[in-house]
Write a protein that holds these residues in place. Structure first.
Motif, PDB file in Angstrom:
ATOM      1  N   PHE A  16      -3.407  -5.342  -0.532  1.00  7.08           N
ATOM      2  CA  PHE A  16      -2.731  -5.805   0.689  1.00  7.08           C
ATOM      3  C   PHE A  16      -1.881  -7.058   0.453  1.00  7.08           C
ATOM      4  O   PHE A  16      -0.723  -7.105   0.893  1.00  7.08           O
ATOM      5  CB  PHE A  16      -3.742  -6.020   1.810  1.00  7.08           C
ATOM      6  N   LEU A  19       1.413  -6.027  -1.047  1.00  8.49           N
ATOM      7  CA  LEU A  19       2.300  -5.364  -0.086  1.00  8.49           C
ATOM      8  C   LEU A  19       2.965  -6.386   0.832  1.00  8.49           C
ATOM      9  O   LEU A  19       4.161  -6.292   1.113  1.00  8.49           O
ATOM     10  CB  LEU A  19       1.524  -4.335   0.735  1.00  8.49           C
ATOM     11  N   TRP A  47      -0.843   3.399  -3.195  1.00 12.25           N
ATOM     12  CA  TRP A  47      -0.702   3.212  -1.752  1.00 12.25           C
ATOM     13  C   TRP A  47       0.764   3.205  -1.370  1.00 12.25           C
ATOM     14  O   TRP A  47       1.619   2.756  -2.117  1.00 12.25           O
ATOM     15  CB  TRP A  47      -1.354   1.898  -1.322  1.00 12.25           C
ATOM     16  N   CYS A  49       3.362   2.025   1.821  1.00 10.70           N
ATOM     17  CA  CYS A  49       3.492   1.198   3.030  1.00 10.70           C
ATOM     18  C   CYS A  49       4.869   1.471   3.621  1.00 10.70           C
ATOM     19  O   CYS A  49       5.885   1.304   2.949  1.00 10.70           O
ATOM     20  CB  CYS A  49       3.355  -0.279   2.676  1.00 10.70           C
ATOM     21  N   ILE A  62       3.840  -1.713  10.548  1.00  3.99           N
ATOM     22  CA  ILE A  62       3.548  -1.164   9.236  1.00  3.99           C
ATOM     23  C   ILE A  62       2.490  -0.065   9.310  1.00  3.99           C
ATOM     24  O   ILE A  62       1.601  -0.105  10.158  1.00  3.99           O
ATOM     25  CB  ILE A  62       3.109  -2.253   8.233  1.00  3.99           C
ATOM     26  N   ILE A  64       0.071   1.941   6.448  1.00  2.14           N
ATOM     27  CA  ILE A  64      -0.360   1.945   5.059  1.00  2.14           C
ATOM     28  C   ILE A  64      -1.321   3.109   4.877  1.00  2.14           C
ATOM     29  O   ILE A  64      -2.240   3.294   5.680  1.00  2.14           O
ATOM     30  CB  ILE A  64      -1.053   0.623   4.681  1.00  2.14           C
TER      31      ILE A  64
END
Length: 72
Positions: A16, A19, A47, A49, A62, A64
Motif C-alpha cells: 500500500f 501504491l 496488485w 490499483c 481508488i 485495489i
C-alpha cells in the motif's frame, strides 16, 4: 466486492505505501488531476490499483485488487 484472505490483506498492507507513493507522483506530474476527470492504472507486485478522479474537484477514488482478479 468481496473480501481479502488474511494472506492477501497482509500483502496489501505491505504494498500500500508503494501504491500511494506512485499515486502522489502521478498527481505531482499532472498525469492525474483531481479537478479534471481522468483515470490511471498502477501495478505493484501482483496488485492493480485504479485511481479515478471522476472530475470530483479534489477527490481521488481508488480500487485495489489482486491482478489475477482482472483476468477472471
Amino acid at each position: 466486492v468481496g473480501a481479502f484472505s488474511k494472506t492477501e490483506a497482509h500483502h496489501l498492507e505491505q504494498i500500500f505505501p508503494e501504491l500511494i507513493k506512485q499515486l502522489e507522483q502521478k498527481l505531482r506530474a499532472g498525469e492525474l488531476n483531481p479537478r479534471q476527470q481522468g483515470c490511471v492504472t498502477l501495478y505493484c507486485n501482483e496488485w492493480t490499483c485504479e485511481a479515478d478522479t471522476l472530475g470530483s474537484f479534489g477527490y481521488v477514488y481508488i480500487s485495489i485488487y489482486p491482478s489475477s482478479a482482472a483476468t477472471q
